[in-house]
Write a protein that holds these residues in place. Structure first.
Motif, short mmCIF file in Angstrom:
data_model
loop_
_atom_site.label_atom_id
_atom_site.label_comp_id
_atom_site.label_asym_id
_atom_site.label_seq_id
_atom_site.Cartn_x
_atom_site.Cartn_y
_atom_site.Cartn_z
N SER A 1 1.00 -1.51 0.43
CA SER A 1 0.21 0.52 0.12
C SER A 1 0.72 1.62 0.29
CB SER A 1 -1.08 0.12 1.24
OG SER A 1 -0.35 -0.71 1.90
N GLN A 2 2.18 1.32 -0.14
CA GLN A 2 2.94 2.64 0.08
C GLN A 2 3.23 2.90 -1.52
OE1 GLN A 2 6.16 0.93 2.92
NE2 GLN A 2 5.60 2.01 4.57
N PRO A 3 3.72 4.18 -1.32
CA PRO A 3 3.77 5.32 -2.58
C PRO A 3 4.66 4.62 -3.10
CG PRO A 3 3.79 6.43 -0.95
CD PRO A 3 3.22 5.32 0.19
N ALA A 4 5.99 3.60 -2.32
CA ALA A 4 7.00 3.27 -2.79
C ALA A 4 7.06 2.14 -3.93
CB ALA A 4 8.27 3.01 -2.04
N TYR A 5 5.96 1.23 -3.42
CA TYR A 5 5.77 -0.36 -4.07
C TYR A 5 4.38 0.52 -5.64
CZ TYR A 5 3.18 -4.68 -5.02
OH TYR A 5 3.73 -6.02 -5.85
N LEU A 6 4.62 1.15 -5.82
CA LEU A 6 3.15 2.26 -6.86
C LEU A 6 3.99 2.26 -7.46
CD1 LEU A 6 0.14 3.22 -5.04
CD2 LEU A 6 0.35 0.61 -6.32
N ARG A 7 5.89 2.86 -7.10
CA ARG A 7 6.27 3.48 -8.15
C ARG A 7 7.61 2.14 -8.82
NH1 ARG A 7 7.20 7.31 -3.93
NH2 ARG A 7 9.03 6.06 -2.77
N LEU A 8 7.91 0.67 -7.53
CA LEU A 8 7.85 -0.48 -7.81
C LEU A 8 7.16 -0.66 -9.71
CD1 LEU A 8 10.26 -2.39 -7.88
CD2 LEU A 8 8.42 -4.11 -6.38
N VAL A 9 6.22 -0.76 -9.05
CA VAL A 9 4.82 -1.79 -10.07
C VAL A 9 5.07 -0.99 -11.48
CG1 VAL A 9 2.33 -1.81 -10.91
CG2 VAL A 9 3.83 -1.76 -8.48
N ARG A 10 4.91 0.90 -11.31
CA ARG A 10 4.92 1.30 -12.47
C ARG A 10 7.02 1.38 -13.06
NH1 ARG A 10 3.44 6.53 -11.16
NH2 ARG A 10 1.38 6.07 -12.57
N ALA A 11 8.14 0.66 -12.36
CA ALA A 11 9.20 0.88 -12.94
C ALA A 11 9.16 -0.13 -13.63
CB ALA A 11 10.10 0.80 -11.95
N SER A 12 8.61 -1.10 -13.06
CA SER A 12 8.72 -2.90 -14.29
C SER A 12 7.44 -2.80 -15.26
CB SER A 12 8.07 -4.16 -13.23
OG SER A 12 6.72 -3.52 -12.73
N ALA A 13 6.56 -1.57 -15.41
CA ALA A 13 5.62 -1.15 -16.44
C ALA A 13 6.82 -0.24 -17.51
CB ALA A 13 4.79 -0.99 -16.26
N LEU B 1 1.09 1.79 -15.95
CA LEU B 1 1.60 3.06 -15.68
C LEU B 1 0.60 3.82 -15.93
CD1 LEU B 1 3.83 2.70 -19.22
CD2 LEU B 1 4.55 3.22 -16.82
N ARG B 2 -0.85 4.10 -16.50
CA ARG B 2 -1.31 4.44 -16.18
C ARG B 2 -2.46 4.71 -14.69
NH1 ARG B 2 -5.36 8.23 -18.57
NH2 ARG B 2 -7.40 6.90 -18.84
N ALA B 3 -3.06 3.67 -14.48
CA ALA B 3 -3.26 3.17 -13.15
C ALA B 3 -2.64 2.00 -11.98
CB ALA B 3 -4.78 3.17 -13.16
N PRO B 4 -1.44 2.14 -12.01
CA PRO B 4 -0.63 1.04 -10.95
C PRO B 4 -1.39 1.42 -9.82
CG PRO B 4 0.90 3.70 -10.53
CD PRO B 4 -1.03 3.43 -11.62
N LEU B 5 -1.50 0.51 -9.01
CA LEU B 5 -2.60 -0.18 -7.88
C LEU B 5 -1.40 -1.74 -6.97
CD1 LEU B 5 -5.58 -0.80 -9.41
CD2 LEU B 5 -5.11 1.12 -7.69
N PRO B 6 -1.72 -1.77 -6.35
CA PRO B 6 -1.28 -2.60 -5.47
C PRO B 6 -1.55 -3.82 -6.06
CG PRO B 6 -1.85 -0.92 -3.87
CD PRO B 6 -1.93 -0.79 -5.31
N ALA B 7 -2.47 -4.29 -6.55
CA ALA B 7 -3.54 -5.97 -7.04
C ALA B 7 -2.12 -5.80 -8.44
CB ALA B 7 -4.50 -5.90 -7.09
#
Length: 151
Positions: A4-16, A77-83
């Motif tokens: 749920s942390q913003p750092a995790y969403l940045r990680l999701v975006r980076a993998s994208a 990239l458009r809507a990163p979510l924890p899921a």
């Protein structure tokens, strides 16, 4: 880090972003032809072996995979979510499994760098979920936060 942390969403975006860059060459038969040539040359140069000759079914599957991964990348990239990170981590575990299977069956060693990166992205996206589950299981057993976990 928790999902749920913003750092995790940045990680999701980076993998994208990684997927978008690496997979772009697989999207069309023409770009795949160029990528196939480049990967084969690289594999031969490094002693890892060339890719098998392009055939219509191989090109179709490469293009289908590329198309799906590009769309999945754009969603993250458009809507990163924890899921999205959870599902992407699971998909990377599956991709890694099938790459390892192909390598064991004699596929070109040019797959090794892709396998290493896929597995790494999978671990970093799934690890926060494992820690979250482990912490929740500890709280259920003891009624207290697990070691190293905040209140």
């Amino acid at each position: 880090m928790t999902p749920s942390q913003p750092a995790y969403l940045r990680l999701v975006r980076a993998s994208a972003w990684y997927d978008l860059v690496v997979t772009a060459g697989f999207v069309t038969p023409w770009t795949y032809a160029l990528l196939h040539t480049a990967l084969s040359w690289t594999g031969e140069t490094l002693g890892l072996g060339a890719l098998p000759a392009r055939e219509p079914m191989q090109v179709l599957y490469a293009d289908l995979m590329g198309s799906v991964v590009i769309v999945w990348s754009l969603l993250r990239l458009r809507a990163p979510l924890p899921a999205h990170g959870l599902y992407d981590g699971v998909a990377r575990a599956l991709f890694s499994l099938w790459m390892a299977y192909a390598l064991a069956a004699g596929a070109s060693g040019v797959l090794w760098p892709f396998l290493v990166v896929e597995a790494a992205w999978g671990v970093v996206q799934l690890a926060p979920w494992w820690r979250t589950r482990a912490g929740a299981a500890g709280r259920r057993r003891t009624g207290r936060p697990a070691a190293g976990e905040g209140v």
